[in-house]
Scaffold this motif. Structure first.
Motif, PDB file in Angstrom:
ATOM      1  N   PHE A  66      -7.818  23.714 -57.718  1.00  0.00           N
ATOM      2  CA  PHE A  66      -6.894  23.309 -56.658  1.00  0.00           C
ATOM      3  C   PHE A  66      -7.162  24.076 -55.366  1.00  0.00           C
ATOM      4  O   PHE A  66      -7.128  23.505 -54.277  1.00  0.00           O
ATOM      5  CB  PHE A  66      -5.445  23.510 -57.103  1.00  0.00           C
ATOM      6  N   GLY A  67      -7.427  25.378 -55.481  1.00  0.00           N
ATOM      7  CA  GLY A  67      -7.727  26.176 -54.293  1.00  0.00           C
ATOM      8  C   GLY A  67      -8.992  25.715 -53.594  1.00  0.00           C
ATOM      9  O   GLY A  67      -9.051  25.657 -52.364  1.00  0.00           O
ATOM     10  N   LEU A  68     -10.003  25.372 -54.368  1.00  0.00           N
ATOM     11  CA  LEU A  68     -11.241  24.871 -53.763  1.00  0.00           C
ATOM     12  C   LEU A  68     -11.028  23.510 -53.113  1.00  0.00           C
ATOM     13  O   LEU A  68     -11.579  23.236 -52.033  1.00  0.00           O
ATOM     14  CB  LEU A  68     -12.339  24.803 -54.821  1.00  0.00           C
ATOM     15  N   ILE A  69     -10.211  22.668 -53.730  1.00  0.00           N
ATOM     16  CA  ILE A  69      -9.888  21.371 -53.126  1.00  0.00           C
ATOM     17  C   ILE A  69      -9.075  21.572 -51.853  1.00  0.00           C
ATOM     18  O   ILE A  69      -9.264  20.856 -50.863  1.00  0.00           O
ATOM     19  CB  ILE A  69      -9.151  20.471 -54.135  1.00  0.00           C
ATOM     20  N   GLU A  70      -8.185  22.553 -51.859  1.00  0.00           N
ATOM     21  CA  GLU A  70      -7.393  22.836 -50.661  1.00  0.00           C
ATOM     22  C   GLU A  70      -8.284  23.306 -49.513  1.00  0.00           C
ATOM     23  O   GLU A  70      -8.112  22.889 -48.368  1.00  0.00           O
ATOM     24  CB  GLU A  70      -6.342  23.899 -50.969  1.00  0.00           C
ATOM     25  N   ALA A  71      -9.241  24.161 -49.811  1.00  0.00           N
ATOM     26  CA  ALA A  71     -10.174  24.603 -48.772  1.00  0.00           C
ATOM     27  C   ALA A  71     -10.996  23.430 -48.259  1.00  0.00           C
ATOM     28  O   ALA A  71     -11.239  23.309 -47.049  1.00  0.00           O
ATOM     29  CB  ALA A  71     -11.080  25.711 -49.309  1.00  0.00           C
ATOM     30  N   SER A  72     -11.410  22.555 -49.146  1.00  0.00           N
ATOM     31  CA  SER A  72     -12.154  21.360 -48.730  1.00  0.00           C
ATOM     32  C   SER A  72     -11.289  20.456 -47.868  1.00  0.00           C
ATOM     33  O   SER A  72     -11.781  19.844 -46.909  1.00  0.00           O
ATOM     34  CB  SER A  72     -12.636  20.586 -49.954  1.00  0.00           C
ATOM     35  N   THR A  73     -10.024  20.368 -48.191  1.00  0.00           N
ATOM     36  CA  THR A  73      -9.097  19.581 -47.378  1.00  0.00           C
ATOM     37  C   THR A  73      -8.984  20.166 -45.983  1.00  0.00           C
ATOM     38  O   THR A  73      -8.855  19.429 -45.001  1.00  0.00           O
ATOM     39  CB  THR A  73      -7.713  19.522 -48.052  1.00  0.00           C
ATOM     40  N   GLY A  74      -9.044  21.485 -45.879  1.00  0.00           N
ATOM     41  CA  GLY A  74      -9.019  22.126 -44.563  1.00  0.00           C
ATOM     42  C   GLY A  74     -10.200  21.710 -43.713  1.00  0.00           C
ATOM     43  O   GLY A  74     -10.063  21.440 -42.519  1.00  0.00           O
ATOM     44  N   PHE A  75     -11.374  21.628 -44.329  1.00  0.00           N
ATOM     45  CA  PHE A  75     -12.543  21.162 -43.588  1.00  0.00           C
ATOM     46  C   PHE A  75     -12.404  19.688 -43.215  1.00  0.00           C
ATOM     47  O   PHE A  75     -12.818  19.263 -42.144  1.00  0.00           O
ATOM     48  CB  PHE A  75     -13.825  21.390 -44.395  1.00  0.00           C
ATOM     49  N   TRP A  76     -11.820  18.892 -44.114  1.00  0.00           N
ATOM     50  CA  TRP A  76     -11.616  17.471 -43.835  1.00  0.00           C
ATOM     51  C   TRP A  76     -10.624  17.271 -42.688  1.00  0.00           C
ATOM     52  O   TRP A  76     -10.846  16.452 -41.808  1.00  0.00           O
ATOM     53  CB  TRP A  76     -11.128  16.778 -45.108  1.00  0.00           C
ATOM     54  N   VAL A  77      -9.543  18.052 -42.698  1.00  0.00           N
ATOM     55  CA  VAL A  77      -8.530  17.942 -41.640  1.00  0.00           C
ATOM     56  C   VAL A  77      -9.111  18.376 -40.301  1.00  0.00           C
ATOM     57  O   VAL A  77      -8.753  17.821 -39.255  1.00  0.00           O
ATOM     58  CB  VAL A  77      -7.278  18.774 -42.001  1.00  0.00           C
ATOM     59  N   SER A  78     -10.032  19.305 -40.299  1.00  0.00           N
ATOM     60  CA  SER A  78     -10.604  19.780 -39.033  1.00  0.00           C
ATOM     61  C   SER A  78     -11.408  18.695 -38.323  1.00  0.00           C
ATOM     62  O   SER A  78     -11.625  18.783 -37.112  1.00  0.00           O
ATOM     63  CB  SER A  78     -11.477  21.008 -39.255  1.00  0.00           C
ATOM     64  N   GLY A  79     -11.821  17.647 -39.022  1.00  0.00           N
ATOM     65  CA  GLY A  79     -12.551  16.548 -38.405  1.00  0.00           C
ATOM     66  C   GLY A  79     -11.690  15.726 -37.471  1.00  0.00           C
ATOM     67  O   GLY A  79     -12.168  15.215 -36.458  1.00  0.00           O
ATOM     68  N   ASP A  80     -10.409  15.564 -37.785  1.00  0.00           N
ATOM     69  CA  ASP A  80      -9.459  14.813 -36.959  1.00  0.00           C
ATOM     70  C   ASP A  80      -8.091  15.437 -37.166  1.00  0.00           C
ATOM     71  O   ASP A  80      -7.285  14.961 -37.960  1.00  0.00           O
ATOM     72  CB  ASP A  80      -9.462  13.338 -37.360  1.00  0.00           C
ATOM     73  N   VAL A  81      -7.822  16.496 -36.441  1.00  0.00           N
ATOM     74  CA  VAL A  81      -6.612  17.287 -36.666  1.00  0.00           C
ATOM     75  C   VAL A  81      -5.352  16.465 -36.409  1.00  0.00           C
ATOM     76  O   VAL A  81      -4.408  16.512 -37.190  1.00  0.00           O
ATOM     77  CB  VAL A  81      -6.622  18.568 -35.798  1.00  0.00           C
ATOM     78  N   VAL A  82      -5.345  15.714 -35.350  1.00  0.00           N
ATOM     79  CA  VAL A  82      -4.137  14.966 -34.994  1.00  0.00           C
ATOM     80  C   VAL A  82      -3.880  13.841 -35.990  1.00  0.00           C
ATOM     81  O   VAL A  82      -2.755  13.641 -36.446  1.00  0.00           O
ATOM     82  CB  VAL A  82      -4.260  14.410 -33.553  1.00  0.00           C
ATOM     83  N   GLY A  83      -4.896  13.117 -36.367  1.00  0.00           N
ATOM     84  CA  GLY A  83      -4.727  11.994 -37.270  1.00  0.00           C
ATOM     85  C   GLY A  83      -4.459  12.384 -38.711  1.00  0.00           C
ATOM     86  O   GLY A  83      -3.845  11.627 -39.460  1.00  0.00           O
ATOM     87  N   ARG A  84      -4.922  13.551 -39.125  1.00  0.00           N
ATOM     88  CA  ARG A  84      -4.786  13.982 -40.526  1.00  0.00           C
ATOM     89  C   ARG A  84      -3.779  15.114 -40.692  1.00  0.00           C
ATOM     90  O   ARG A  84      -3.743  15.771 -41.729  1.00  0.00           O
ATOM     91  CB  ARG A  84      -6.146  14.414 -41.054  1.00  0.00           C
ATOM     92  N   ARG A  85      -2.955  15.327 -39.685  1.00  0.00           N
ATOM     93  CA  ARG A  85      -2.007  16.440 -39.715  1.00  0.00           C
ATOM     94  C   ARG A  85      -0.991  16.279 -40.840  1.00  0.00           C
ATOM     95  O   ARG A  85      -0.674  17.235 -41.539  1.00  0.00           O
ATOM     96  CB  ARG A  85      -1.292  16.548 -38.375  1.00  0.00           C
ATOM     97  N   ALA A  86      -0.467  15.080 -41.023  1.00  0.00           N
ATOM     98  CA  ALA A  86       0.549  14.865 -42.055  1.00  0.00           C
ATOM     99  C   ALA A  86      -0.011  15.144 -43.446  1.00  0.00           C
ATOM    100  O   ALA A  86       0.649  15.789 -44.270  1.00  0.00           O
ATOM    101  CB  ALA A  86       1.083  13.440 -41.978  1.00  0.00           C
ATOM    102  N   ALA A  87      -1.218  14.686 -43.702  1.00  0.00           N
ATOM    103  CA  ALA A  87      -1.837  14.941 -45.008  1.00  0.00           C
ATOM    104  C   ALA A  87      -2.090  16.431 -45.202  1.00  0.00           C
ATOM    105  O   ALA A  87      -1.868  16.977 -46.289  1.00  0.00           O
ATOM    106  CB  ALA A  87      -3.138  14.165 -45.134  1.00  0.00           C
ATOM    107  N   GLY A  88      -2.535  17.101 -44.153  1.00  0.00           N
ATOM    108  CA  GLY A  88      -2.794  18.536 -44.246  1.00  0.00           C
ATOM    109  C   GLY A  88      -1.529  19.343 -44.476  1.00  0.00           C
ATOM    110  O   GLY A  88      -1.514  20.271 -45.288  1.00  0.00           O
ATOM    111  N   LYS A  89      -0.458  18.994 -43.762  1.00  0.00           N
ATOM    112  CA  LYS A  89       0.799  19.710 -43.948  1.00  0.00           C
ATOM    113  C   LYS A  89       1.369  19.488 -45.337  1.00  0.00           C
ATOM    114  O   LYS A  89       1.888  20.408 -45.965  1.00  0.00           O
ATOM    115  CB  LYS A  89       1.812  19.281 -42.884  1.00  0.00           C
ATOM    116  N   THR A  90       1.240  18.259 -45.835  1.00  0.00           N
ATOM    117  CA  THR A  90       1.720  17.974 -47.183  1.00  0.00           C
ATOM    118  C   THR A  90       0.950  18.790 -48.209  1.00  0.00           C
ATOM    119  O   THR A  90       1.540  19.384 -49.127  1.00  0.00           O
ATOM    120  CB  THR A  90       1.567  16.469 -47.489  1.00  0.00           C
TER     121      THR A  90
END
Length: 114
Positions: A66-90
């Protein structure tokens, strides 16, 4: 202490969200991995058969993944911070549960390693 302030700042500022996700994911994975390597299960996980013993390691392996997936999600969110903010916050809010599990299983014991 820096991680908790980073999480609260990430809720207010979308630009800090990827950094918070990456940091929390790496810390969760590292803490669970340290427990797997350095701390043997105790208490209820030790004297009640093999199932709780395997459950202890299963929970910790799940937190590492889960921690590794969370870190990967951080890299994914950094691609489009505004559009993926809700998914990242969740994902950041959901990640509080694995962090609590690691601390409950002995996460503070890593601070006393010599």
């Amino acid at each position: 202490m820096h991680a908790t302030s980073l999480i609260s700042d990430a809720c207010l500022n979308a630009e800090k969200l990827p950094r918070a996700l990456i940091l929390c994911g790496v810390v969760e994975a590292a803490a669970a991995l340290c427990l797997i390597i350095f701390k043997a299960p105790g208490g209820i996980f030790l004297h009640h058969g093999k199932a709780p013993f395997y459950l202890y390691y299963g929970i910790l392996i799940a937190v590492v993944v889960f921690g590794l997936i969370e870190a990967s999600t951080g890299f994914w969110v950094s691609g489009d911070v505004v559009g993926r903010r809700a998914a990242g916050k969740t994902f950041l809010f959901v990640s509080i549960l694995p962090l609590v599990i690691v601390v409950a299983l002995g996460g503070f014991a890593m601070l006393n390693l010599k």
